[in-house]
Design a protein around this motif. Sequence first.
Motif: not given
Lengths: 249, 249, 249, 249
Positions: A140, C116-119, C164, D92, D96, D115-117, D169, D190-193
């Motif tokens: 990204a 734990l990582l969220g991705t 990812d 979520q 991503l 969830r994302l973190l 980040d 940043e998580r996924g895209a």
Amino acid sequence: MADSPIRVTVWNENVHEQQEEDVRARYPDGIHGAVADGIAGLLGDAVQVRTATLQEPEHGLGQAVLDETDVLMWWGHVAHEEVDDAVVDRVQQAVLGGMGLVALHSAHLAKVLRRLLGTSCNLRWRNDGERELVWTVAPAHPIAAGVPHPIVIDAQEMYGEHFDIPAPDELVFVSSFAGGEVFRGGCCFERGAGRIFYFSPGDQDYPVYHHPDIRRVLANAVEWAAPRLRHTAAGSENAPAGWFEALHR
Amino acid sequence: MADSPIRVTVWNENVHEQQEEDVRARYPDGIHGAVADGIAGLLGDAVQVRTATLQEPEHGLGQAVLDETDVLMWWGHVAHEEVDDAVVDRVQQAVLGGMGLVALHSAHLAKVLRRLLGTSCNLRWRNDGERELVWTVAPAHPIAAGVPHPIVIDAQEMYGEHFDIPAPDELVFVSSFAGGEVFRGGCCFERGAGRIFYFSPGDQDYPVYHHPDIRRVLANAVEWAAPRLRHTAAGSENAPAGWFEALHR
Amino acid sequence: MADSPIRVTVWNENVHEQQEEDVRARYPDGIHGAVADGIAGLLGDAVQVRTATLQEPEHGLGQAVLDETDVLMWWGHVAHEEVDDAVVDRVQQAVLGGMGLVALHSAHLAKVLRRLLGTSCNLRWRNDGERELVWTVAPAHPIAAGVPHPIVIDAQEMYGEHFDIPAPDELVFVSSFAGGEVFRGGCCFERGAGRIFYFSPGDQDYPVYHHPDIRRVLANAVEWAAPRLRHTAAGSENAPAGWFEALHR
Amino acid sequence: MADSPIRVTVWNENVHEQQEEDVRARYPDGIHGAVADGIAGLLGDAVQVRTATLQEPEHGLGQAVLDETDVLMWWGHVAHEEVDDAVVDRVQQAVLGGMGLVALHSAHLAKVLRRLLGTSCNLRWRNDGERELVWTVAPAHPIAAGVPHPIVIDAQEMYGEHFDIPAPDELVFVSSFAGGEVFRGGCCFERGAGRIFYFSPGDQDYPVYHHPDIRRVLANAVEWAAPRLRHTAAGSENAPAGWFEALHR
């Protein structure tokens, strides 16, 4: 700043081109000419591109030039030590004040990059004309926009780990080489108000700066490194109690 | 290296102590003496501590001293510019080769720290003897072990943002001051094989280096910064194809 | 905690070993047995190692086991979805409270790592038994201590970018494969008070966990991930004005 | 994507506004209305803003809405647990896949952010209407453009460290409060895209979302979080040898 063109200065030591006929054949307008051409071709009116070389007075990087430069691209190799320390100081200050810097290939050892990063920037190398694959690890990231995964470069000098840099603020590309080595070849750093991108592909012995994907990366890097701010770096400042309350009156 | 003592050298410019009676009264053995005493008191046989000052030949930092130093602590303020560039080079190379560096308070402007970080390291300041609260933002970090949250320092010089450093590799402490400012006062960096910790509390005008929690942080920092490796930083190395296969025969 | 042994629990879904004769031949004590053996062999009295598998009640990961585990190692592949969510919750909480987690190879898709990582933790793969080279990009990192650069694994499954994951807090190893791909195969994360290391080499179809350099990395990872703190993760806490001043009376 | 408007959806649990007259008086169009108004007022034609609330079917966040959302802003507090897990999954996945997320104030405990973190996202708090100062620690970051240093909020709920998040980040803002606490209140992930910005100022009991500097930060955050890419997150993909060579024929 979004609406005025990004002012790019492409700097090159311009030594191989003077001394080696094959390099001159590959880059008839110099490496700086090829890089400048690639950027101007892709970004058009969104950029104003000029070039500067080691041989010019102040290496073409007087204060007035830097003041009018949003992004400086830097290619050097055999003549790093000939770059005047006063010019290095000036470029470092400009970066801290917001100017972008794109350091190319053997510029990993440029004085100004080592000055800004603080480490030796040493690496392993081998010049056997091997295939380099440039893999995107941050899909990204704007610098990776529009390039294939991987970019394939048929013949290149190998640069391999360990690459002695600080952990990059963002890692965008990792290369592999036919011989098996890997290299963190696309690294973003922020120093002061300035953005720095180091990109390893590109050598005087191969036509890498004519490769359309490499040109795309360089154009993306220019857009990414364009300043969000331009200012002279602040000095250490005495701040009397309550100084900020006055801001809001 | 776990079983031999960590060899610590506490360096101080040692100028305020010579010139100002109140500083001499506060730190009769110099700031270096107080820092050394704090570390030796907490770490005992796990460290060997010596001191060095600006006034000694080579500022007390000859190559032999650096070769025998695992962690160098650095306090400077009014005499940064008197530090010889050859000594700065030597210390930078030692850090890149694995020696730890703990930079204290006004050493944010020490030549060697700016050299290793690449930025101006400027900040805002005010010397009004305000309460500083040192908050832990990384509770599992070993440098924060055993100190209260927050550490309370009754009177200190204010250091405030913006602090012009690269984004630290790890942020451990953030301070607030009675006047409202905040400061990233406990920052970890890795450069080459060396670990660097910058810690802002500590000024010649306040007895901060006698504060038990601050002493604990300094002792923790010594343990954290002790080298995992000691080597001379590698040069750029030519690597013929297949070089690594021979390693495994 | 430095003086008591690190309590390691090696968890394995233990399915391939039940169903495939060649895996059983390669790992007669299960992958968990080989991993446990490697760690115990290298770290000796510095660790206490036990194993647990999917088939046990609560998958062998009851609260009492986690309370007595400093570092949990996790291998899973075909049975990720059979892991009970209550166990995943419990492991996640233990990590946030300080327990180390070492996630191995195909555990990149383990529920608890993704939690734990969220991705998505997705990646590219190819099981052709190719040579993998594991390059160190952080030579001073303790997880890289004592292993050659590169580690050579004669035959392995290929894992390739894009992987990812969030940008790792520290990147230690990058692999290349005979087919040209690269992979960020040694990644450190900190979440809550816990340390997480993901390490990609290791597959049921190859004897990777018998490789001495891989065993060394796993032993290093155990030492690195051992808790600095163990606590139940704090709740959100109301803090009346001046609460911290009372700490210092 | 630069030329089409950024499609923003402002989501709010919308509970305090239903139950508390003073909140209704402060935010007659709901917190979502005030946030939407601020963004639309500053960004004009560069955005299309809509709102959605917990009480709507699928909380107003059906797949079609997310598919047409570039940046989702999220405010929640007392009703986090009433958010349906299927909606959390969907949000979520959208993040991503590239959708931006701006999480506001008490949304630090929103299911989707945790969830994302991957961490608890717990913190200290005190609702005493104290002055909050929001300091910029990354002056060149686009989210900090055009706001004073510090932003002064006369009365706010205190949020203090330790804030149990992964190391951001990028850290943009750090707040201090009259009571002395500090808080990492402006954090980029940043998580996924997808890009995520957490911003702490804003509470139902204070008119923070009418504050012009806070509105500027939110508008900047929308521009920063707008997707560089939109795609469904890739699955794990089998990659036969030489798959990439075909890309370049």
